[in-house]
Design an enzyme around this catalytic site. Structure first.
Site, PDB file in Angstrom:
ATOM      1  N   HIS A  13      46.408  52.884  20.643  1.00 16.95           N
ATOM      2  CA  HIS A  13      46.476  54.101  21.463  1.00 16.95           C
ATOM      3  C   HIS A  13      46.794  53.647  22.879  1.00 16.95           C
ATOM      4  O   HIS A  13      47.109  52.486  23.100  1.00 16.95           O
ATOM      5  CB  HIS A  13      45.153  54.884  21.394  1.00 16.95           C
ATOM      6  CG  HIS A  13      43.972  54.059  21.778  1.00 16.95           C
ATOM      7  ND1 HIS A  13      43.535  53.963  23.076  1.00 16.95           N
ATOM      8  CD2 HIS A  13      43.178  53.250  21.037  1.00 16.95           C
ATOM      9  CE1 HIS A  13      42.485  53.141  23.114  1.00 16.95           C
ATOM     10  NE2 HIS A  13      42.258  52.690  21.897  1.00 16.95           N
ATOM     11  N   GLY A  14      46.721  54.525  23.853  1.00 18.50           N
ATOM     12  CA  GLY A  14      47.126  54.198  25.219  1.00 18.50           C
ATOM     13  C   GLY A  14      46.495  52.943  25.791  1.00 18.50           C
ATOM     14  O   GLY A  14      47.185  52.086  26.340  1.00 18.50           O
TER      15      GLY A  14
END
Length: 165
Positions: A13-14
């Site tokens: 994810h980010g």
């Protein structure tokens, strides 16, 4: 060379794709999970989330152990991502080159939060996880709670001991 192993519910994810990958300077992300490897939708989603600067491999835990112990892995800079302490422990016990375990964003999602122990704002562990972390600790590998590289790393083993008291 293995840069780090991270336990994170969300896998790629980010924070992983942008912040940790850049900070570690890795060119390979290995997601190790026996269930996700069977799910084509999840695999495609994880590969789309992987930054263009790194290649993503999604492997069973046993296959990941084989790759990580292969001498050819020394030529890569690898970031291992798992979504639970059991998989992290299996890898930590079988792969001497794992330098450390990082954890954030584990156990705080789902309906069973009331049955877990709060370790930090983003780490809640189930009873069976305590044994997994004790076994990771026996490998001699440090385990740090650290959301992003700019945060100071906190010793997870010490955080667990404080909660147990």
């Amino acid at each position: 060379m293995i840069a780090l192993m991270r336990i994170d519910n969300r896998l790629i994810h980010g924070q992983v794709a942008l912040v940790w990958t850049k900070y570690l300077g890795v060119n390979r992300i290995i997601v190790a999970n026996d269930d996700i490897v069977k799910n084509e939708v999840q695999k495609a989603t994880l590969k789309m989330a992987c930054p263009s600067s790194a290649k993503c491999s999604i492997l069973t835990v046993e296959d990941a152990i084989g790759v990580l112990n292969d001498p050819r892995a020394e030529g890569l800079k690898i970031f291992i991502v798992v979504n639970n302490p059991r998989d992290a422990r299996r890898i930590a016990e079988a792969v001497k080159a794992v330098p450390a375990v990082n954890i954030s964003n584990y156990g705080h999602l789902g309906n069973d939060l009331h049955s877990r122990t709060r370790i930090t704002d983003t780490v809640y562990i189930a009873d069976e996880d305590f044994e997994e972390f004790a076994r990771i600790q026996k490998t001699g590998k440090p385990c740090h709670y650290q959301v992003v590289p700019d945060n100071p790393p906190l010793d997870l083993y010490e955080l667990i001991e404080k909660v147990k008291k």
